[in-house]
Design an enzyme around this catalytic site. Structure first.
Site, mmCIF file in Angstrom:
data_model
loop_
_atom_site.group_PDB
_atom_site.id
_atom_site.type_symbol
_atom_site.label_atom_id
_atom_site.label_comp_id
_atom_site.label_asym_id
_atom_site.label_seq_id
_atom_site.Cartn_x
_atom_site.Cartn_y
_atom_site.Cartn_z
ATOM 1 N N GLU A 197 0.842 -1.190 0.000
ATOM 2 C CA GLU A 197 0.000 0.000 0.000
ATOM 3 C C GLU A 197 0.883 1.247 0.000
ATOM 4 O O GLU A 197 0.400 2.355 0.219
ATOM 5 C CB GLU A 197 -0.974 -0.007 1.173
ATOM 6 C CG GLU A 197 -0.324 -0.154 2.536
ATOM 7 C CD GLU A 197 -1.338 -0.153 3.662
ATOM 8 O OE1 GLU A 197 -2.041 0.862 3.799
ATOM 9 O OE2 GLU A 197 -1.425 -1.152 4.389
ATOM 10 N N CYS A 206 -3.465 -3.520 4.439
ATOM 11 C CA CYS A 206 -2.558 -4.583 4.930
ATOM 12 C C CYS A 206 -2.918 -5.961 4.418
ATOM 13 O O CYS A 206 -2.179 -6.922 4.646
ATOM 14 C CB CYS A 206 -2.545 -4.602 6.453
ATOM 15 S SG CYS A 206 -1.927 -3.090 7.158
ATOM 16 N N SER A 256 -10.815 2.005 14.091
ATOM 17 C CA SER A 256 -10.106 0.978 13.302
ATOM 18 C C SER A 256 -9.928 -0.298 14.128
ATOM 19 O O SER A 256 -10.016 -1.403 13.593
ATOM 20 C CB SER A 256 -8.749 1.497 12.797
ATOM 21 O OG SER A 256 -7.785 1.582 13.841
ATOM 22 N N HIS A 280 -2.811 -10.376 12.189
ATOM 23 C CA HIS A 280 -2.217 -9.137 11.669
ATOM 24 C C HIS A 280 -1.866 -8.281 12.887
ATOM 25 O O HIS A 280 -2.699 -8.098 13.789
ATOM 26 C CB HIS A 280 -3.213 -8.417 10.755
ATOM 27 C CG HIS A 280 -2.804 -6.997 10.461
ATOM 28 N ND1 HIS A 280 -1.593 -6.694 9.884
ATOM 29 C CD2 HIS A 280 -3.415 -5.810 10.693
ATOM 30 C CE1 HIS A 280 -1.482 -5.381 9.774
ATOM 31 N NE2 HIS A 280 -2.580 -4.821 10.254
HETATM 32 P P1 HMG Z 1 -4.272 6.244 21.807
HETATM 33 O O1 HMG Z 1 -5.628 6.823 21.859
HETATM 34 O O2 HMG Z 1 -3.138 7.193 21.877
HETATM 35 O O3 HMG Z 1 -4.044 5.171 22.928
HETATM 36 O O4 HMG Z 1 -4.116 5.430 20.440
HETATM 37 P P2 HMG Z 1 -5.064 4.652 24.063
HETATM 38 O O5 HMG Z 1 -5.423 5.751 24.960
HETATM 39 O O6 HMG Z 1 -6.156 3.848 23.430
HETATM 40 O O7 HMG Z 1 -4.060 3.693 24.860
HETATM 41 C C1 HMG Z 1 -3.557 2.536 24.238
HETATM 42 C C2 HMG Z 1 -3.469 1.446 25.314
HETATM 43 O O8 HMG Z 1 -2.467 1.808 26.263
HETATM 44 C C3 HMG Z 1 -4.756 1.281 26.124
HETATM 45 O O9 HMG Z 1 -4.888 -0.109 26.383
HETATM 46 C C4 HMG Z 1 -4.458 2.007 27.433
HETATM 47 O O10 HMG Z 1 -5.201 1.544 28.526
HETATM 48 C C5 HMG Z 1 -2.988 1.668 27.594
HETATM 49 P P3 HMG Z 1 -6.244 -0.894 25.936
HETATM 50 O O11 HMG Z 1 -7.358 -0.217 26.649
HETATM 51 O O12 HMG Z 1 -6.367 -0.700 24.437
HETATM 52 O O13 HMG Z 1 -6.008 -2.301 26.305
HETATM 53 N N1 HMG Z 1 -2.234 2.600 28.444
HETATM 54 C C6 HMG Z 1 -1.276 2.180 29.315
HETATM 55 N N2 HMG Z 1 -0.829 0.956 29.618
HETATM 56 C C7 HMG Z 1 0.185 0.863 30.534
HETATM 57 N N3 HMG Z 1 0.734 1.950 31.148
HETATM 58 C C8 HMG Z 1 0.294 3.192 30.880
HETATM 59 C C9 HMG Z 1 -0.757 3.358 29.917
HETATM 60 N N4 HMG Z 1 -1.410 4.423 29.392
HETATM 61 C C10 HMG Z 1 -2.314 3.935 28.505
HETATM 62 N N5 HMG Z 1 0.842 4.239 31.478
HETATM 63 C C11 HMG Z 1 -4.226 3.749 18.784
HETATM 64 C C12 HMG Z 1 -3.971 4.046 20.252
HETATM 65 C C13 HMG Z 1 -3.927 2.269 18.515
HETATM 66 C C14 HMG Z 1 -5.694 4.025 18.451
HETATM 67 C C15 HMG Z 1 -3.297 4.649 17.912
HETATM 68 O O14 HMG Z 1 -1.950 4.335 18.156
HETATM 69 C C16 HMG Z 1 -3.570 4.549 16.435
HETATM 70 O O15 HMG Z 1 -4.420 5.242 15.897
HETATM 71 N N6 HMG Z 1 -2.808 3.678 15.690
HETATM 72 C C17 HMG Z 1 -2.990 3.482 14.260
HETATM 73 C C18 HMG Z 1 -4.224 2.678 13.917
HETATM 74 C C19 HMG Z 1 -4.092 1.203 14.223
HETATM 75 O O16 HMG Z 1 -3.006 0.671 14.429
HETATM 76 N N7 HMG Z 1 -5.241 0.496 14.209
HETATM 77 C C20 HMG Z 1 -5.248 -0.928 14.439
HETATM 78 C C21 HMG Z 1 -6.440 -1.622 13.815
HETATM 79 S S1 HMG Z 1 -6.587 -1.237 12.062
HETATM 80 C C22 HMG Z 1 -5.334 -2.195 11.328
HETATM 81 O O17 HMG Z 1 -4.772 -3.067 11.929
HETATM 82 C C23 HMG Z 1 -4.962 -1.860 9.908
HETATM 83 C C24 HMG Z 1 -3.661 -1.115 9.744
HETATM 84 O O18 HMG Z 1 -2.569 -1.998 9.926
HETATM 85 C C25 HMG Z 1 -3.591 -0.442 8.369
HETATM 86 C C26 HMG Z 1 -3.819 -1.293 7.128
HETATM 87 O O19 HMG Z 1 -4.644 -2.171 7.049
HETATM 88 O O20 HMG Z 1 -3.167 -0.947 6.130
HETATM 89 C C27 HMG Z 1 -3.498 0.009 10.755
#
Ligand code: HMG
Length: 411
Positions: A81, A113, A206, A249
C-alpha cells in the site's frame, strides 16, 4: 497436492528508535507504548530504503533460503500500500533488480494490509488450479507505515518486507486450500488519499473494525474447517484451541491480544456460554500459549502493513518450527477499508532447517539505534532523497529520480 510457503526472507530498515525514548520525548508515560501497545522498538525507513529496495532485498533472501531454481518461477506478486508509481508496480522494479525470468506474470496487489494475503492466495490458487504447471511463485509484502511525528498513530509506525516462495510440497507451511473465512465492509477506519504521505486514521474505530472483521472471518473459517474435518466441532470443544498457534495481523502487539480474546468471545457466544472473568482468564492463558510466541519480531520492528502477519509467522517459525512440525496453525489477515481472511495451514517437517536458512537471528543484530532527534530528521526528508551512504551487506537502495525514472543500486 500440498501447496504453501516453501521459504521466507525478511528485510528491515537499518535503523530503529527505542519506544521508551520516543515516549519520553512525547511526554507520554513509557508504559503506554511498551505495555499499552506492546511496542519495544520501531523500524525507521530512510527515503532511500523505499518499498522497492526493501522488497527486492526480502525477495533475494527468500530465494537464497529456498532450494528452487529461479527458472521455475512463473509468478511474482508484490502486496503493498506504499507503491512508488501510479502505473508501474513495485513488482516490476523488483523483477528487474532480481533479474528474474522474462516468462513470468508480474503485478502488485492492493487492499491496505491485506494486499500481501491477496498475493499469497492468488499464488496458492494458481498452483492449485494447475495453471502453474509445476512452477513456483514469489510473493512479497513490502511497506512503510507512516502516520507522522506527534500523532496518536506515531508509536504504531514501522517498515519492512517479507518475501515468500510459494510452491507445491512446501517446506514451511502447507496451506489448507479452500478452507478460509473472509469478511469485508466499506468503512473509513484507515486510508491514505492520493498525494498524501501520511495515513488518515480513526484509531479507536479501526480497532473496532478489526475486531468485527476477525469475528466474521474466524466464524467462516471454523464452519469450513469443521466440515472438512480439520478441527472437531462437538459441544464444549473450542475450534481455536485446536490450533497450535495463531498469527494475527499485528499493527501493534496489543491488537493481537484483543483479536485473540475476540475469537474466544465468539466461541463462547456460539456455544451460548457467558463471557465472564473466568473466561477472560482462560483467554489470556491461551493468548500466552497460542499467540505470544508470534510477537517477538513485531514488537521490535512495528507495523509493516502487508508483511505484519507474515513477520509474526517468521518470528514464530524462527523460535518454534521444530516443536510445531506437523501442527496446524491459524492466520488472520486484516486490511483496513476493510477486508480480511482467517485461514490455516500445517507446519512442515523440514520447517526448522528451512527457516534457519532465512538467518532471522542476524536481522535485528545488524541494526543501529538512533535518537529521537535523528528519527525526526529522517521523517522530515523529502521522499526523493537518496540514501546518505551506501547500506552495508546485501542491500538495495533508491538513488533518486532521473527523467521521471526511479534509479536503484544494489549488490
Ligand atoms: P491512543 O488513543 O493514543 O491510545 O491510540 P489509548 O489511549 O487507546 O491507549 C492505548 C493502550 O495503552 C490502552 O490499552 C491504554 O489503557 C494503555 P487498551 O485499553 O487498548 O487495552 N495505556 C497504558 N498501559 C500501561 N501503562 C500506561 C498506559 N497508558 C495507557 N501508562 C491507537 C492508540 C492504537 C488508536 C493509535 O496508536 C492509532 O491510531 N494507531 C494506528 C491505527 C491502528 O493501528 N489500528 C489498528 C487496527 S486497524 C489495522 O490493523 C490496519 C492497519 O494496519 C492499516 C492497514 O490495514 O493498512 C493500521
Amino acid at each position: 497436492m500440498k501447496i504453501g510457503i516453501d521459504a521466507l526472507g525478511v528485510a528491515v530498515p537499518r535503523r530503529y528508535v527505542d519506544m521508551v525514548e520516543l515516549a519520553r520525548a512525547r511526554g507520554v508515560e513509557p508504559g503506554k507504548y511498551v505495555d499499552g501497545l506492546g511496542a519495544r522498538e520501531m523500524a525507521v525507513a530512510e527515503p532511500g530504503e523505499d518499498t522497492v529496495a526493501l522488497a527486492a532485498l526480502a525477495g533475494r533472501r527468500a530465494l537464497a533460503a529456498s532450494e528452487i531454481d529461479r527458472a521455475s518461477l512463473g509468478l511474482l506478486v508484490v502486496g503493498t500500500e506504499t507503491g512508488v508509481d501510479h502505473s508501474k508496480p513495485v513488482a516490476s522494479f523488483v523483477h528487474g533488480l532480481l533479474e528474474l525470468p522474462q516468462t513470468m506474470r508480474v503485478y502488485d496487489t492492493q487492499h491496505a494490509c491485506y494486499g500481501g494475503t491477496a498475493g499469497l492466495m492468488a499464488a496458492v490458487e494458481w498452483i492449485a488450479s494447475g495453471a502453474a504447471a509445476g512452477r513456483s511463485a514469489l510473493v512479497i509484502c513490502s511497506d512503510i507505515a507512516r502516520y507522522g511525528v506527534g500523532t496518536a498513530g506515531e508509536p504504531t509506525q514501522g517498515a519492512g518486507a517479507v518475501a515468500m516462495v510459494v510452491s507445491a510440497n512446501p517446506a514451511l507451511v502447507e496451506i489448507d486450500v479452500g478452507v478460509s473465512g473472509a469478511a469485508s465492509t466499506h468503512v473509513f477506519d484507515f486510508w491514505r488519499p492520493l498525494g498524501l504521505r501520511e495515513a488518515q486514521v480513526d484509531g479507536h474505530y479501526s480497532v473496532q473494525c478489526y475486531l468485527d472483521a476477525v469475528s466474521a472471518a474466524y466464524r467462516g473459517w471454523k464452519v469450513r474447517a469443521i466440515e472438512r474435518g480439520l478441527v472437531r466441532g462437538a459441544p464444549g470443544e473450542l475450534a481455536s484451541e485446536q490450533l497450535a498457534r495463531i498469527c494475527y495481523h499485528v499493527p501493534f502487539c496489543k491488537m493481537a491480544r484483543k483479536a485473540h480474546l475476540q475469537v474466544r468471545r465468539c466461541e463462547l457466544e456460539d456455544a451460548g456460554t457467558a463471557w465472564d472473568p473466568a473466561a477472560e482468564q482462560a483467554g489470556l492463558a491461551s493468548f500466552k500459549r497460542q499467540v505470544d510466541p508470534t510477537l517477538p519480531l513485531c514488537a521490535r520492528i512495528g507495523n509493516i502493513y502487508t508483511g505484519s502477519l507474515y513477520l509474526g509467522l517468521a518470528g514464530l517459525l524462527h523460535a518454534q518450527a521444530a516443536e510445531l512440525a506437523g501442527s496446524r496453525i491459524g492466520l488472520f489477515s486484516y486490511g483496513s477499508g476493510c477486508t480480511s481472511e482467517f485461514f490455516s495451514g500445517v507446519v512442515g517437517k523440514a520447517a526448522a532447517a528451512r527457516i534457519a536458512a532465512a538467518k532471522l537471528g542476524d536481522l535485528l543484530e545488524a541494526r543501529e539505534k538512533i535518537s529521537v532527534a535523528e528519527y525526526e530528521r529522517i521523517m522530515a526528508q523529502p521522499p526523493t532523497s537518496p540514501l546518505e551512504d551506501a547500506p552495508a551487506g546485501d542491500g538495495f537502495r533508491f538513488l533518486g529520480v532521473k527523467d521521471h525514472r526511479r534509479q536503484y543500486a544494489g549488490k
